[in-house]
Design a protein around this motif. Structure first.
Motif, PDB file in Angstrom:
ATOM      1  N   GLU A 212       0.835  -1.196   0.000  1.00 24.20           N
ATOM      2  CA  GLU A 212       0.000   0.000   0.000  1.00 24.20           C
ATOM      3  C   GLU A 212       0.876   1.254   0.000  1.00 24.20           C
ATOM      4  O   GLU A 212       0.648   2.189  -0.772  1.00 24.20           O
ATOM      5  CB  GLU A 212      -0.908  -0.032   1.235  1.00 24.20           C
ATOM      6  CG  GLU A 212      -2.005   1.005   1.166  1.00 24.20           C
ATOM      7  CD  GLU A 212      -2.800   1.055   2.451  1.00 24.20           C
ATOM      8  OE1 GLU A 212      -3.042  -0.006   3.064  1.00 24.20           O
ATOM      9  OE2 GLU A 212      -3.165   2.182   2.843  1.00 24.20           O
ATOM     10  N   LEU A 213       1.903   1.216   0.819  1.00 25.50           N
ATOM     11  CA  LEU A 213       2.839   2.336   0.872  1.00 25.50           C
ATOM     12  C   LEU A 213       3.496   2.531  -0.509  1.00 25.50           C
ATOM     13  O   LEU A 213       3.617   3.667  -0.998  1.00 25.50           O
ATOM     14  CB  LEU A 213       3.901   2.030   1.942  1.00 25.50           C
ATOM     15  CG  LEU A 213       5.193   2.809   1.889  1.00 25.50           C
ATOM     16  CD1 LEU A 213       4.923   4.282   2.178  1.00 25.50           C
ATOM     17  CD2 LEU A 213       6.179   2.265   2.913  1.00 25.50           C
ATOM     18  N   ALA A 214       3.878   1.426  -1.137  1.00 25.29           N
ATOM     19  CA  ALA A 214       4.543   1.506  -2.442  1.00 25.29           C
ATOM     20  C   ALA A 214       3.633   2.184  -3.462  1.00 25.29           C
ATOM     21  O   ALA A 214       4.074   3.044  -4.237  1.00 25.29           O
ATOM     22  CB  ALA A 214       4.927   0.104  -2.915  1.00 25.29           C
ATOM     23  N   ARG A 215       2.367   1.821  -3.445  1.00 21.22           N
ATOM     24  CA  ARG A 215       1.442   2.433  -4.424  1.00 21.22           C
ATOM     25  C   ARG A 215       1.338   3.939  -4.192  1.00 21.22           C
ATOM     26  O   ARG A 215       1.220   4.711  -5.138  1.00 21.22           O
ATOM     27  CB  ARG A 215       0.066   1.762  -4.334  1.00 21.22           C
ATOM     28  CG  ARG A 215       0.067   0.336  -4.908  1.00 21.22           C
ATOM     29  CD  ARG A 215      -1.339  -0.209  -5.085  1.00 21.22           C
ATOM     30  NE  ARG A 215      -2.010  -0.444  -3.813  1.00 21.22           N
ATOM     31  CZ  ARG A 215      -1.914  -1.592  -3.093  1.00 21.22           C
ATOM     32  NH1 ARG A 215      -1.198  -2.601  -3.555  1.00 21.22           N
ATOM     33  NH2 ARG A 215      -2.553  -1.719  -1.953  1.00 21.22           N
ATOM     34  N   ASN A 216       1.448   4.344  -2.935  1.00 21.50           N
ATOM     35  CA  ASN A 216       1.356   5.778  -2.631  1.00 21.50           C
ATOM     36  C   ASN A 216       2.546   6.579  -3.119  1.00 21.50           C
ATOM     37  O   ASN A 216       2.441   7.792  -3.307  1.00 21.50           O
ATOM     38  CB  ASN A 216       1.212   5.994  -1.118  1.00 21.50           C
ATOM     39  CG  ASN A 216      -0.160   5.605  -0.647  1.00 21.50           C
ATOM     40  OD1 ASN A 216      -1.107   5.581  -1.443  1.00 21.50           O
ATOM     41  ND2 ASN A 216      -0.287   5.256   0.623  1.00 21.50           N
ATOM     42  N   VAL A 217       3.695   5.941  -3.277  1.00 23.63           N
ATOM     43  CA  VAL A 217       4.876   6.706  -3.717  1.00 23.63           C
ATOM     44  C   VAL A 217       5.265   6.366  -5.155  1.00 23.63           C
ATOM     45  O   VAL A 217       6.310   6.809  -5.639  1.00 23.63           O
ATOM     46  CB  VAL A 217       6.090   6.504  -2.770  1.00 23.63           C
ATOM     47  CG1 VAL A 217       5.775   6.992  -1.372  1.00 23.63           C
ATOM     48  CG2 VAL A 217       6.549   5.059  -2.742  1.00 23.63           C
ATOM     49  N   ALA A 218       4.411   5.599  -5.838  1.00 21.87           N
ATOM     50  CA  ALA A 218       4.778   5.108  -7.173  1.00 21.87           C
ATOM     51  C   ALA A 218       4.989   6.226  -8.200  1.00 21.87           C
ATOM     52  O   ALA A 218       5.651   6.009  -9.213  1.00 21.87           O
ATOM     53  CB  ALA A 218       3.721   4.120  -7.678  1.00 21.87           C
ATOM     54  N   ASP A 219       4.461   7.410  -7.930  1.00 20.72           N
ATOM     55  CA  ASP A 219       4.623   8.497  -8.897  1.00 20.72           C
ATOM     56  C   ASP A 219       5.824   9.389  -8.599  1.00 20.72           C
ATOM     57  O   ASP A 219       6.069  10.361  -9.313  1.00 20.72           O
ATOM     58  CB  ASP A 219       3.359   9.380  -8.903  1.00 20.72           C
ATOM     59  CG  ASP A 219       2.177   8.620  -9.475  1.00 20.72           C
ATOM     60  OD1 ASP A 219       2.418   7.707 -10.297  1.00 20.72           O
ATOM     61  OD2 ASP A 219       1.030   8.921  -9.078  1.00 20.72           O
ATOM     62  N   SER A 220       6.562   9.058  -7.562  1.00 18.22           N
ATOM     63  CA  SER A 220       7.707   9.916  -7.208  1.00 18.22           C
ATOM     64  C   SER A 220       8.753   9.875  -8.310  1.00 18.22           C
ATOM     65  O   SER A 220       8.850   8.902  -9.055  1.00 18.22           O
ATOM     66  CB  SER A 220       8.353   9.431  -5.913  1.00 18.22           C
ATOM     67  OG  SER A 220       7.399   9.389  -4.898  1.00 18.22           O
ATOM     68  N   LYS A 221       9.536  10.932  -8.387  1.00 22.41           N
ATOM     69  CA  LYS A 221      10.604  10.984  -9.401  1.00 22.41           C
ATOM     70  C   LYS A 221      11.783  10.122  -8.996  1.00 22.41           C
ATOM     71  O   LYS A 221      12.486   9.565  -9.822  1.00 22.41           O
ATOM     72  CB  LYS A 221      11.097  12.433  -9.563  1.00 22.41           C
ATOM     73  CG  LYS A 221      10.200  13.292 -10.425  1.00 22.41           C
ATOM     74  CD  LYS A 221      10.988  14.452 -11.010  1.00 22.41           C
ATOM     75  CE  LYS A 221      11.803  15.195  -9.973  1.00 22.41           C
ATOM     76  NZ  LYS A 221      11.369  16.494  -9.561  1.00 22.41           N
ATOM     77  N   ALA A 222      12.019  10.069  -7.682  1.00 22.28           N
ATOM     78  CA  ALA A 222      13.206   9.365  -7.193  1.00 22.28           C
ATOM     79  C   ALA A 222      12.944   8.849  -5.778  1.00 22.28           C
ATOM     80  O   ALA A 222      12.018   9.309  -5.109  1.00 22.28           O
ATOM     81  CB  ALA A 222      14.393  10.327  -7.173  1.00 22.28           C
ATOM     82  N   VAL A 223      13.756   7.915  -5.359  1.00 22.96           N
ATOM     83  CA  VAL A 223      13.710   7.431  -3.972  1.00 22.96           C
ATOM     84  C   VAL A 223      15.152   7.265  -3.494  1.00 22.96           C
ATOM     85  O   VAL A 223      16.003   6.744  -4.227  1.00 22.96           O
ATOM     86  CB  VAL A 223      12.979   6.063  -3.853  1.00 22.96           C
ATOM     87  CG1 VAL A 223      12.973   5.591  -2.402  1.00 22.96           C
ATOM     88  CG2 VAL A 223      11.550   6.141  -4.380  1.00 22.96           C
ATOM     89  N   LEU A 224      15.439   7.725  -2.298  1.00 21.35           N
ATOM     90  CA  LEU A 224      16.775   7.523  -1.722  1.00 21.35           C
ATOM     91  C   LEU A 224      16.703   6.463  -0.623  1.00 21.35           C
ATOM     92  O   LEU A 224      15.666   6.313   0.033  1.00 21.35           O
ATOM     93  CB  LEU A 224      17.314   8.826  -1.124  1.00 21.35           C
ATOM     94  CG  LEU A 224      17.432  10.017  -2.071  1.00 21.35           C
ATOM     95  CD1 LEU A 224      18.121  11.180  -1.353  1.00 21.35           C
ATOM     96  CD2 LEU A 224      18.205   9.653  -3.327  1.00 21.35           C
ATOM     97  N   PHE A 225      17.811   5.759  -0.454  1.00 24.80           N
ATOM     98  CA  PHE A 225      17.895   4.706   0.565  1.00 24.80           C
ATOM     99  C   PHE A 225      19.129   4.964   1.418  1.00 24.80           C
ATOM    100  O   PHE A 225      20.223   5.170   0.876  1.00 24.80           O
ATOM    101  CB  PHE A 225      18.038   3.322  -0.097  1.00 24.80           C
ATOM    102  CG  PHE A 225      16.835   2.897  -0.894  1.00 24.80           C
ATOM    103  CD1 PHE A 225      16.606   3.405  -2.164  1.00 24.80           C
ATOM    104  CD2 PHE A 225      15.945   1.970  -0.382  1.00 24.80           C
ATOM    105  CE1 PHE A 225      15.503   3.016  -2.910  1.00 24.80           C
ATOM    106  CE2 PHE A 225      14.838   1.562  -1.113  1.00 24.80           C
ATOM    107  CZ  PHE A 225      14.611   2.093  -2.381  1.00 24.80           C
ATOM    108  N   LEU A 226      18.954   4.957   2.718  1.00 23.39           N
ATOM    109  CA  LEU A 226      20.084   5.197   3.624  1.00 23.39           C
ATOM    110  C   LEU A 226      20.241   4.053   4.615  1.00 23.39           C
ATOM    111  O   LEU A 226      19.252   3.518   5.117  1.00 23.39           O
ATOM    112  CB  LEU A 226      19.851   6.468   4.454  1.00 23.39           C
ATOM    113  CG  LEU A 226      19.602   7.779   3.725  1.00 23.39           C
ATOM    114  CD1 LEU A 226      19.304   8.874   4.756  1.00 23.39           C
ATOM    115  CD2 LEU A 226      20.841   8.154   2.921  1.00 23.39           C
ATOM    116  N   GLY A 227      21.478   3.704   4.900  1.00 22.49           N
ATOM    117  CA  GLY A 227      21.728   2.692   5.920  1.00 22.49           C
ATOM    118  C   GLY A 227      23.157   2.821   6.402  1.00 22.49           C
ATOM    119  O   GLY A 227      23.973   3.532   5.797  1.00 22.49           O
ATOM    120  N   ARG A 228      23.453   2.149   7.488  1.00 24.71           N
ATOM    121  CA  ARG A 228      24.838   2.110   7.982  1.00 24.71           C
ATOM    122  C   ARG A 228      25.180   0.684   8.361  1.00 24.71           C
ATOM    123  O   ARG A 228      24.297  -0.133   8.584  1.00 24.71           O
ATOM    124  CB  ARG A 228      24.992   3.002   9.223  1.00 24.71           C
ATOM    125  CG  ARG A 228      25.043   4.455   8.863  1.00 24.71           C
ATOM    126  CD  ARG A 228      25.366   5.288  10.058  1.00 24.71           C
ATOM    127  NE  ARG A 228      26.801   5.306  10.324  1.00 24.71           N
ATOM    128  CZ  ARG A 228      27.444   6.388  10.752  1.00 24.71           C
ATOM    129  NH1 ARG A 228      26.796   7.507  10.964  1.00 24.71           N
ATOM    130  NH2 ARG A 228      28.734   6.335  10.985  1.00 24.71           N
TER     131      ARG A 228
END
Ligand code: M6R
Length: 368
Positions: A212-228
């Protein structure tokens, strides 16, 4: 044959608990890790003074995870190299070097050439492979097969998780042979690994919320991922999945690098996925990531946080919280990667793309 799923990839995501269990099965006996083909004596393993992991794509990310485990368990220096770069830069190799070649197909041209180069320099080569009798295991001194079963989807899912598990077994085998871990410690680590299929099952139970969350952001231009720490390779893998499946601009960063550049990318509404470390095992890193999330949220980003169950501290800063079972630090990638696979597949579906056969990509890359 898709087991009621629209795409093989979705079935393969669901098969991950089984892939992990099958990969671990039969590899432990009396305090020792057993490889599938072992043309190296324990004495050879004791003499190893350096490890290289060579691989491409997702397999390379599994190698990045392995570095944390092998360095910690074996007290050996580990370098992780993209196979396509490895042999072009004259790496320092000799008979006391162990090169671990990780490849689902066992036919990736760059990885195979890296193996050949390593053997010419007299290094020992151990293959981690999902395909019985493929070229890379045939040309290696030892083999550990991942038993993920055939992976049809071009995007690696169950093979990736199985690679991580197999890499841990390599680390434990080395630690046992070299005496940096006693048999009872090896047994304890192995038992923890054996609990992972059930943990992954529990992550899969939360897939609907991730979709459900994925469908809500499916129109975004980009996605960033952060981790350590081990969350960093998970961030890279999450970004790779999104690039290859959803054709979206996606980048994974080590969260500590944020202020060295990437924070300039943050703008109103940008989805940023943050892979949180454990608040217990990694308290310092946890608090640093918490302040990173605060910073990016203050700049308008939409924060999507993957955190361990019971980690209440992240709640105020997570626009969306994805909870995964609390497992020990080194094993976290096995649970935190899964929601990112579901996330990428659902965005790709929402955008109308073929999840099994992304454009321009082949399942196995047999040309350099
Ligand atoms: O067969 P291999 O594991 O050697 O393949 C390596 C990469 O080509 C592979 O992991 C690729 O990056 C996947 N499409 C990732 O999902």
């Amino acid at each position: 044959e898709k087991g009621g799923h629209e795409y093989f990839m979705l079935k393969e995501i669901e098969e991950q608990p089984e892939a992990l269990a099958n990969t671990l099965r039969g590899h432990f006996s009396e305090g020792r890790i057993i490889l599938d083909e072992q043309r190296l004596a324990d004495q050879d393993l004791r003499e190893i003074d350096k490890v290289f992991v060579v691989a491409c794509g997702s397999a390379y990310h599994s190698g990045l995870v392995a570095k944390y485990a092998i360095e910690h368990w074996c007290r050996l220096p580990v370098e992780v190299e993209l196979a396509s770069e490895f042999r072009y830069r004259d790496p320092v190799l000799d008979r006391d070097t162990l090169v671990v070649a990780v490849s689902q197909s066992g036919e990736t041209a760059d990885t195979l050439e890296a193996v050949r180069h390593a053997r010419e320099q007299k290094a020992r080569v151990l293959a981690v492979c999902n395909t019985n009798g493929a070229q890379i295991p045939r040309e290696s001194d030892a083999v550990l097969y991942t038993h993920a079963g055939p992976e049809i989807g071009v995007a690696s899912t169950k093979a990736f998780l199985a690679q991580i598990a197999a890499n841990y077994l390599v680390g434990l085998a080395l630690a046992g042979a070299r005496g940096t871990k006693y048999p009872d410690e090896v047994a304890r680590e192995f038992r923890e690994l054996e609990a992972m299929p059930e943990a992954v099952n529990r992550v899969l139970d939360t897939s609907n919320a991730v979709r459900e969350l994925a469908r809500n952001v499916a129109d975004s231009k980009a996605v960033l991922f952060l981790g350590r720490h081990v969350g960093y390779p998970v961030a890279l893998e999450g970004a790779l999945k999104l690039k290859e499946l959803a054709y979206m601009h996606a980048e994974g960063f080590a969260a500590g690098e944020l202020k060295h550049g990437p924070i300039a990318l943050i703008e109103e509404g940008l989805p940023v996925v943050v892979v949180m470390p454990s608040s217990k095992g990694r308290a310092t890193l946890h608090s640093k990531l918490l302040s990173n999330i605060r910073e990016i949220q203050a700049r308008g980003a939409q924060t999507i946080v993957i955190a361990q169950e019971g980690d209440e501290t992240v709640r105020p800063f997570a626009d969306h919280l994805i909870e995964v079972p609390a497992v020990s630090t080194l094993l976290q990638p096995l649970v935190s990667t899964v929601p990112l696979q579901v996330f990428a597949a659902e965005i790709a579906k929402a955008r109308g793309y073929d999840v099994d056969k992304p454009r321009n990509l082949a399942k196995s890359v047999t040309v350099e």
